[in-house]
Write an enzyme that holds these catalytic residues in place. Structure first.
Site, PDB file in Angstrom:
ATOM      1  N   GLY A  42       0.760  -1.242   0.000  1.00 54.09           N
ATOM      2  CA  GLY A  42       0.000   0.000   0.000  1.00 54.09           C
ATOM      3  C   GLY A  42       0.792   1.295   0.000  1.00 54.09           C
ATOM      4  CD  GLU A 105       0.673   0.931   6.524  1.00 51.09           C
ATOM      5  OE1 GLU A 105       1.040   0.852   5.345  1.00 51.09           O
ATOM      6  OE2 GLU A 105       0.277  -0.050   7.184  1.00 51.09           O
ATOM      7  CG  ASP A 106      -1.680   1.810   2.882  1.00 50.08           C
ATOM      8  OD1 ASP A 106      -1.422   1.485   4.058  1.00 50.08           O
ATOM      9  OD2 ASP A 106      -2.208   1.024   2.079  1.00 50.08           O
ATOM     10  CG  ASP A 109      -8.784   0.985   9.831  1.00 48.35           C
ATOM     11  OD1 ASP A 109      -9.462   1.809  10.473  1.00 48.35           O
ATOM     12  OD2 ASP A 109      -9.280  -0.019   9.286  1.00 48.35           O
ATOM     13  CE  LYS A 137     -10.312   4.044   6.165  1.00 46.82           C
ATOM     14  NZ  LYS A 137     -10.620   2.617   5.865  1.00 46.82           N
ATOM     15  CG  PHE A 160     -12.592  -0.168   1.595  1.00 43.74           C
ATOM     16  CD1 PHE A 160     -11.804  -0.875   2.493  1.00 43.74           C
ATOM     17  CD2 PHE A 160     -12.276  -0.220   0.241  1.00 43.74           C
ATOM     18  CE1 PHE A 160     -10.714  -1.615   2.058  1.00 43.74           C
ATOM     19  CE2 PHE A 160     -11.193  -0.973  -0.202  1.00 43.74           C
ATOM     20  CZ  PHE A 160     -10.423  -1.674   0.711  1.00 43.74           C
ATOM     21  CB  VAL A 161     -10.211   5.214   0.876  1.00 42.23           C
ATOM     22  CG1 VAL A 161     -11.178   6.071   1.668  1.00 42.23           C
ATOM     23  CG2 VAL A 161      -9.024   4.808   1.747  1.00 42.23           C
TER      24      VAL A 161
HETATM   25  P1  IMP Z   1      -4.379  -1.425  10.533  1.00 39.77           P
HETATM   26  O1  IMP Z   1      -4.043   0.007  10.895  1.00 39.77           O
HETATM   27  O2  IMP Z   1      -3.466  -2.429  11.121  1.00 39.77           O
HETATM   28  O3  IMP Z   1      -5.824  -1.732  10.764  1.00 39.77           O
HETATM   29  O4  IMP Z   1      -4.181  -1.688   9.007  1.00 39.77           O
HETATM   30  C1  IMP Z   1      -3.985  -0.776   8.104  1.00 39.77           C
HETATM   31  C2  IMP Z   1      -3.842  -1.529   6.812  1.00 39.77           C
HETATM   32  O5  IMP Z   1      -5.109  -2.030   6.377  1.00 39.77           O
HETATM   33  C3  IMP Z   1      -3.383  -0.574   5.767  1.00 39.77           C
HETATM   34  O6  IMP Z   1      -2.009  -0.673   5.605  1.00 39.77           O
HETATM   35  C4  IMP Z   1      -4.116  -1.004   4.548  1.00 39.77           C
HETATM   36  O7  IMP Z   1      -3.334  -1.937   3.835  1.00 39.77           O
HETATM   37  C5  IMP Z   1      -5.339  -1.687   5.050  1.00 39.77           C
HETATM   38  N1  IMP Z   1      -6.499  -0.766   4.979  1.00 39.77           N
HETATM   39  C6  IMP Z   1      -7.175  -0.210   6.013  1.00 39.77           C
HETATM   40  N2  IMP Z   1      -8.183   0.558   5.581  1.00 39.77           N
HETATM   41  C7  IMP Z   1      -8.132   0.495   4.221  1.00 39.77           C
HETATM   42  C8  IMP Z   1      -8.914   1.108   3.192  1.00 39.77           C
HETATM   43  O8  IMP Z   1      -9.873   1.866   3.405  1.00 39.77           O
HETATM   44  N3  IMP Z   1      -8.551   0.799   1.926  1.00 39.77           N
HETATM   45  C9  IMP Z   1      -7.519  -0.019   1.617  1.00 39.77           C
HETATM   46  N4  IMP Z   1      -6.754  -0.601   2.552  1.00 39.77           N
HETATM   47  C10 IMP Z   1      -7.061  -0.348   3.853  1.00 39.77           C
HETATM   48 MG    MG Z   2      -0.846  -1.311   4.164  1.00 41.08          MG
END
Ligand code: IMP
Ligand code: MG
Length: 184
Positions: A42, A105-106, A109, A137, A160-161
């Site tokens: 990402g 990181e992208d 979340d 987010k 979701f983006v």
């Molecule tokens: P978390 O913060 O561990 O929940 O995970 C974040 C990862 O989940 C990101 O690096 C993305 O790869 C994926 N992710 C979370 N939300 C989205 C979204 O809205 N679109 C696409 N990937 C997402």
């Molecule tokens: Mg990611």
């Protein structure tokens, strides 16, 4: 711009923000070496534009002494997103020991991925670890022990983006803007 995508953040807005973040990083690490660790897949596009901008600024003597690029990939077993169940699929190639690391990181979340990556880099002796994210987010956060140092966009109830590195079942990563999926 395609009529089939609902643009949440335009390419111009993204690039302008990345320039700002790059300038902040250059000011914070002026004359120092940094290691950008992009989380695949990402973060590939955000890291590319961020690194290029950091180099632009650094050529003018305003920035870092060197910007090293590394990548990591993390997988979680089953559907679990607990940090303990996340394993390294691809590790950095050069040692982070004693170095200034910025995780790129992208999306931030739940923050579980960032927590785990930070933990691994810390165990490997990084001198300092900061975090740069394209999109925060806040309503998804499940931890309060991960600091986001550089945030391009903080969007409540983003849904979701995709685009600008982020996928929908591996598609649309290369779109130059961030789009939002229609609510079901
Ligand atoms: P978390 O913060 O561990 O929940 O995970 C974040 C990862 O989940 C990101 O690096 C993305 O790869 C994926 N992710 C979370 N939300 C989205 C979204 O809205 N679109 C696409 N990937 C997402
Ligand atoms: Mg990611």
């Amino acid at each position: 711009m395609s009529a089939t995508h609902r643009v949440l953040v335009s390419e111009d807005e993204i690039l302008e923000k990345i320039e700002e973040i790059a300038a902040q990083i250059c000011a914070d690490y002026r004359g120092k070496e940094i290691v950008l660790v992009g989380i695949l897949k990402g973060a590939f596009m955000f890291l590319t534009d961020l690194a290029r901008e950091i180099e632009h600024l650094s050529q003018d003597g305003e920035g870092v002494s060197a910007c090293v690029i590394e990548f990591m990939s993390i997988s979680s077993y089953g559907n679990s997103r607990q940090p303990g169940d996340m394993r390294i699929e691809l590790d950095v190639r050069s040692s982070v020991h004693g170095r200034n690391v910025i995780i790129v990181e992208d999306v931030a979340d739940s923050l579980e991925t960032l927590y785990r990556v930070r933990q691994i880099l810390s165990e490997n002796g990084a001198a300092e670890i900061r975090v740069a994210v394209l999109l925060q987010k806040p309503d998804g956060h499940k931890r309060d022990d991960v600091t986001l140092d550089y945030v391009c966009f903080k969007i409540e109830h983003a849904g979701f983006v995709y685009g600008f590195g982020m996928d929908v079942e591996e598609k649309f990563r290369a779109l130059p803007f961030i789009a939002v999926a229609d609510p079901e």
